[in-house]
Design a protein around this motif. Structure first.
Motif, PDB file in Angstrom:
ATOM      1  N   ALA A 118     -94.655 -60.203  81.506  1.00  0.00           N
ATOM      2  CA  ALA A 118     -94.605 -61.655  81.719  1.00  0.00           C
ATOM      3  C   ALA A 118     -94.324 -62.390  80.407  1.00  0.00           C
ATOM      4  CB  ALA A 118     -95.921 -62.133  82.322  1.00  0.00           C
ATOM      5  N   SER A 119     -94.914 -61.907  79.318  1.00  0.00           N
ATOM      6  CA  SER A 119     -94.708 -62.565  78.021  1.00  0.00           C
ATOM      7  C   SER A 119     -93.259 -62.471  77.558  1.00  0.00           C
ATOM      8  CB  SER A 119     -95.628 -61.933  76.965  1.00  0.00           C
ATOM      9  OG  SER A 119     -96.987 -62.144  77.299  1.00  0.00           O
ATOM     10  N   GLU A 120     -92.616 -61.352  77.863  1.00  0.00           N
ATOM     11  CA  GLU A 120     -91.244 -61.135  77.419  1.00  0.00           C
ATOM     12  C   GLU A 120     -90.213 -61.830  78.301  1.00  0.00           C
ATOM     13  OE1 GLU A 120     -90.255 -57.067  76.703  1.00  0.00           O
ATOM     14  OE2 GLU A 120     -92.204 -56.617  75.848  1.00  0.00           O
ATOM     15  N   HIS A 121     -90.526 -61.982  79.593  1.00  0.00           N
ATOM     16  CA  HIS A 121     -89.496 -62.427  80.534  1.00  0.00           C
ATOM     17  C   HIS A 121     -89.714 -63.804  81.132  1.00  0.00           C
ATOM     18  CE1 HIS A 121     -87.599 -58.485  80.381  1.00  0.00           C
ATOM     19  NE2 HIS A 121     -88.814 -57.949  80.482  1.00  0.00           N
ATOM     20  N   ARG A 122     -90.915 -64.355  81.015  1.00  0.00           N
ATOM     21  CA  ARG A 122     -91.147 -65.680  81.562  1.00  0.00           C
ATOM     22  C   ARG A 122     -90.841 -66.744  80.517  1.00  0.00           C
ATOM     23  NH1 ARG A 122     -96.497 -65.454  85.497  1.00  0.00           N
ATOM     24  NH2 ARG A 122     -95.674 -63.897  86.934  1.00  0.00           N
ATOM     25  N   TYR A 123     -90.244 -67.812  80.947  1.00  0.00           N
ATOM     26  CA  TYR A 123     -89.759 -68.849  80.050  1.00  0.00           C
ATOM     27  C   TYR A 123     -90.903 -69.756  79.596  1.00  0.00           C
ATOM     28  CZ  TYR A 123     -87.226 -72.986  78.445  1.00  0.00           C
ATOM     29  OH  TYR A 123     -86.769 -74.037  77.707  1.00  0.00           O
ATOM     30  N   HIS A 124     -90.948 -70.043  78.291  1.00  0.00           N
ATOM     31  CA  HIS A 124     -91.901 -70.998  77.732  1.00  0.00           C
ATOM     32  C   HIS A 124     -91.168 -72.318  77.483  1.00  0.00           C
ATOM     33  CE1 HIS A 124     -94.889 -67.854  77.058  1.00  0.00           C
ATOM     34  NE2 HIS A 124     -93.933 -67.124  76.510  1.00  0.00           N
ATOM     35  N   GLN A 125     -91.684 -73.376  78.053  1.00  0.00           N
ATOM     36  CA  GLN A 125     -91.025 -74.667  77.894  1.00  0.00           C
ATOM     37  C   GLN A 125     -91.418 -75.281  76.553  1.00  0.00           C
ATOM     38  OE1 GLN A 125     -91.671 -77.303  81.150  1.00  0.00           O
ATOM     39  NE2 GLN A 125     -90.203 -78.821  80.443  1.00  0.00           N
ATOM     40  N   VAL A 126     -90.439 -75.369  75.654  1.00  0.00           N
ATOM     41  CA  VAL A 126     -90.666 -75.881  74.310  1.00  0.00           C
ATOM     42  C   VAL A 126     -89.540 -76.847  73.967  1.00  0.00           C
ATOM     43  CG1 VAL A 126     -90.898 -75.285  71.866  1.00  0.00           C
ATOM     44  CG2 VAL A 126     -91.799 -73.746  73.615  1.00  0.00           C
ATOM     45  N   GLY A 127     -89.900 -77.961  73.330  1.00  0.00           N
ATOM     46  CA  GLY A 127     -88.890 -78.937  72.931  1.00  0.00           C
ATOM     47  C   GLY A 127     -87.936 -78.374  71.889  1.00  0.00           C
ATOM     48  N   SER A 128     -86.692 -78.807  71.922  1.00  0.00           N
ATOM     49  CA  SER A 128     -85.681 -78.299  70.993  1.00  0.00           C
ATOM     50  C   SER A 128     -86.017 -78.623  69.543  1.00  0.00           C
ATOM     51  CB  SER A 128     -84.306 -78.885  71.355  1.00  0.00           C
ATOM     52  OG  SER A 128     -84.363 -80.304  71.319  1.00  0.00           O
ATOM     53  N   HIS A 129     -86.816 -79.670  69.315  1.00  0.00           N
ATOM     54  CA  HIS A 129     -87.164 -80.069  67.950  1.00  0.00           C
ATOM     55  C   HIS A 129     -88.371 -79.288  67.412  1.00  0.00           C
ATOM     56  CE1 HIS A 129     -89.795 -82.293  70.630  1.00  0.00           C
ATOM     57  NE2 HIS A 129     -90.624 -82.476  69.626  1.00  0.00           N
ATOM     58  N   GLN A 130     -89.015 -78.485  68.250  1.00  0.00           N
ATOM     59  CA  GLN A 130     -90.208 -77.743  67.838  1.00  0.00           C
ATOM     60  C   GLN A 130     -89.815 -76.324  67.431  1.00  0.00           C
ATOM     61  OE1 GLN A 130     -92.281 -78.593  71.630  1.00  0.00           O
ATOM     62  NE2 GLN A 130     -93.882 -79.555  70.397  1.00  0.00           N
ATOM     63  N   ALA A 131     -89.171 -76.203  66.311  1.00  0.00           N
ATOM     64  CA  ALA A 131     -88.614 -74.918  65.873  1.00  0.00           C
ATOM     65  C   ALA A 131     -89.694 -73.869  65.646  1.00  0.00           C
ATOM     66  CB  ALA A 131     -87.794 -75.118  64.602  1.00  0.00           C
ATOM     67  N   LEU A 132     -90.784 -74.263  65.001  1.00  0.00           N
ATOM     68  CA  LEU A 132     -91.847 -73.305  64.717  1.00  0.00           C
ATOM     69  C   LEU A 132     -92.500 -72.803  65.998  1.00  0.00           C
ATOM     70  CD1 LEU A 132     -93.426 -71.859  62.518  1.00  0.00           C
ATOM     71  CD2 LEU A 132     -95.001 -73.790  62.442  1.00  0.00           C
ATOM     72  N   LEU A 133     -92.721 -73.714  66.936  1.00  0.00           N
ATOM     73  CA  LEU A 133     -93.312 -73.315  68.213  1.00  0.00           C
ATOM     74  C   LEU A 133     -92.339 -72.457  69.013  1.00  0.00           C
ATOM     75  CD1 LEU A 133     -95.865 -73.644  69.878  1.00  0.00           C
ATOM     76  CD2 LEU A 133     -94.870 -75.671  70.934  1.00  0.00           C
ATOM     77  N   LYS A 134     -91.055 -72.758  68.908  1.00  0.00           N
ATOM     78  CA  LYS A 134     -90.036 -71.964  69.591  1.00  0.00           C
ATOM     79  C   LYS A 134     -90.027 -70.540  69.048  1.00  0.00           C
ATOM     80  CE  LYS A 134     -85.270 -72.338  71.234  1.00  0.00           C
ATOM     81  NZ  LYS A 134     -84.033 -73.143  71.189  1.00  0.00           N
ATOM     82  N   ASP A 135     -90.203 -70.411  67.740  1.00  0.00           N
ATOM     83  CA  ASP A 135     -90.276 -69.085  67.135  1.00  0.00           C
ATOM     84  C   ASP A 135     -91.511 -68.338  67.632  1.00  0.00           C
ATOM     85  OD1 ASP A 135     -89.452 -67.073  65.075  1.00  0.00           O
ATOM     86  OD2 ASP A 135     -91.391 -67.618  64.215  1.00  0.00           O
ATOM     87  N   ALA A 136     -92.593 -69.075  67.868  1.00  0.00           N
ATOM     88  CA  ALA A 136     -93.835 -68.457  68.336  1.00  0.00           C
ATOM     89  C   ALA A 136     -93.681 -67.865  69.727  1.00  0.00           C
ATOM     90  CB  ALA A 136     -94.967 -69.480  68.324  1.00  0.00           C
ATOM     91  N   THR A 137     -92.781 -68.400  70.544  1.00  0.00           N
ATOM     92  CA  THR A 137     -92.578 -67.857  71.895  1.00  0.00           C
ATOM     93  C   THR A 137     -92.078 -66.422  71.850  1.00  0.00           C
ATOM     94  OG1 THR A 137     -90.292 -68.665  72.071  1.00  0.00           O
ATOM     95  CG2 THR A 137     -92.044 -70.163  72.784  1.00  0.00           C
ATOM     96  N   LYS A 138     -91.400 -66.066  70.767  1.00  0.00           N
ATOM     97  CA  LYS A 138     -90.866 -64.709  70.633  1.00  0.00           C
ATOM     98  C   LYS A 138     -91.894 -63.741  70.068  1.00  0.00           C
ATOM     99  CE  LYS A 138     -86.417 -66.834  69.465  1.00  0.00           C
ATOM    100  NZ  LYS A 138     -85.400 -66.973  68.401  1.00  0.00           N
TER     101      LYS A 138
END
Length: 325
Positions: A118-138
């Motif tokens: 689920a962690s690898e394949h489910r989408y996390h909704q993150v704003g495009s301006h939240q680069a650090l949080l977007k990196d955390a999704t990976k």
């Protein structure tokens, strides 16, 4: 085995007793629950905690409550303030974990496998301006990502004040401008991206706190620094433990296929390998024919099973019954 282990009392079990032990203070319309929750989780100095506790007891008329006095006397054993410098892992299976280890191991394995997927394949909704949080999704599992996201949501409450720099180490003050009053002195190495950890949340649960995340935001750090990533909370952290054969997960003993044995009857000497075993009725039909000593007919029956003899006996009994009547 672990001589340096430090044990603490379960905060959840203690707080669950508040309704029973505090009586009117908990049940009456009051702020007791919110007040004590804030004291337990949002105090960072021993003197501050003790002062707020005394004020709380006075406010809710609990000065004479023996149970509250008792848990205050052992506050170092359960209040997070005295335990934030140590990493803890909650006990999940208690005593029955030992007696049911194999079943528990299998359950954990299956649950973690499903969570990793689920962690690898489910989408996390993150704003495009939240680069650090977007990196955390990976990086993080779903559960830990959501906890980290909660810390990100608190970043807007803080300001960063630069004090001075020594040997590329920036000394800062992070303080709140809204909500509860908080202020922490931090140091961050801008070259190695290492730091002390503000409220010690990282040392306590293994996640960067909102205070250090505010510092990352100020200096445009767009990827989570390695020094702030605890491997155990990352996606697939346990995969290296699963390299063994899943068939041996439940038991270390090799389980072979059962021996193929005849279920009923006695094996025939002339039985050919691979032939189908016949049922008893089939064997009876295939028996060699012989002459019945009762009726003299060449057949598969004998004197004991002769149908003619059985008929004659039945008719004889009927005749005898008719004469007696």
């Amino acid at each position: 085995v672990f001589p340096n282990t430090k044990h603490r009392f379960c905060l959840w079990h203690i707080t669950n007793k508040f309704p029973e032990k505090t009586g009117h203070a908990y049940r009456e319309p009051s702020t007791f629950k919110e007040d004590i929750d804030s004291i337990m989780h949002n105090t960072y100095e021993a003197v501050e905690f003790e002062t707020k506790w005394m004020d709380l007891m006075k406010k809710h008329k609990l000065n004479d409550n023996v149970w509250m006095q008792g848990i205050f006397n052992i506050r170092q054993r359960w209040i997070p303030l005295w335990n934030v410098n140590l990493f803890y892992r909650d006990e999940q299976y208690r005593t029955d974990f030992v007696t049911k280890y194999e079943a528990a191991l299998l359950e954990v394995y299956e649950r973690e496998s499903a969570e990793d997927f689920a962690s690898e394949h489910r989408y996390h909704q993150v704003g495009s301006h939240q680069a650090l949080l977007k990196d955390a999704t990976k990086l993080y599992t779903r559960t830990m990502f959501h906890k980290l996201q909660d810390q990100f949501d608190q970043v807007v409450r803080f300001l960063v004040i630069e004090r001075h720099v020594e040997d590329n180490v920036q000394k800062l003050t992070v303080k709140s401008h809204s909500g509860r009053t908080e202020s922490f002195e931090l140091q961050i190495d801008l070259e190695k991206i290492t730091s002390n950890y503000g409220c010690n949340l990282f040392e306590y649960v293994g996640l960067p706190c909102c205070h250090i995340l505010k510092v990352f935001s100020k200096y445009n750090i767009l990827k989570m620094p390695e020094a702030f990533i605890m491997t155990r909370w990352t996606i697939g952290a346990n995969k290296f433990l699963r390299s063994y054969d899943e068939n041996s997960l439940v038991s270390g003993t090799m389980i072979l296929n059962p021996l193929v044995v005849q279920t009923k009857g006695q094996a025939k000497i002339d039985h050919k390998k691979g032939a189908r075993w016949k049922r008893g009725i089939e064997e009876a039909v295939m028996k060699k024919k012989r002459t019945c000593k009762s009726c003299g007919v060449l057949s598969n029956h004998d004197k004991r099973t002769c149908p003619l003899l059985k008929t004659m006996i039945a008719e004889s009994r009927d005749n005898n019954n008719g004469e007696s009547v």
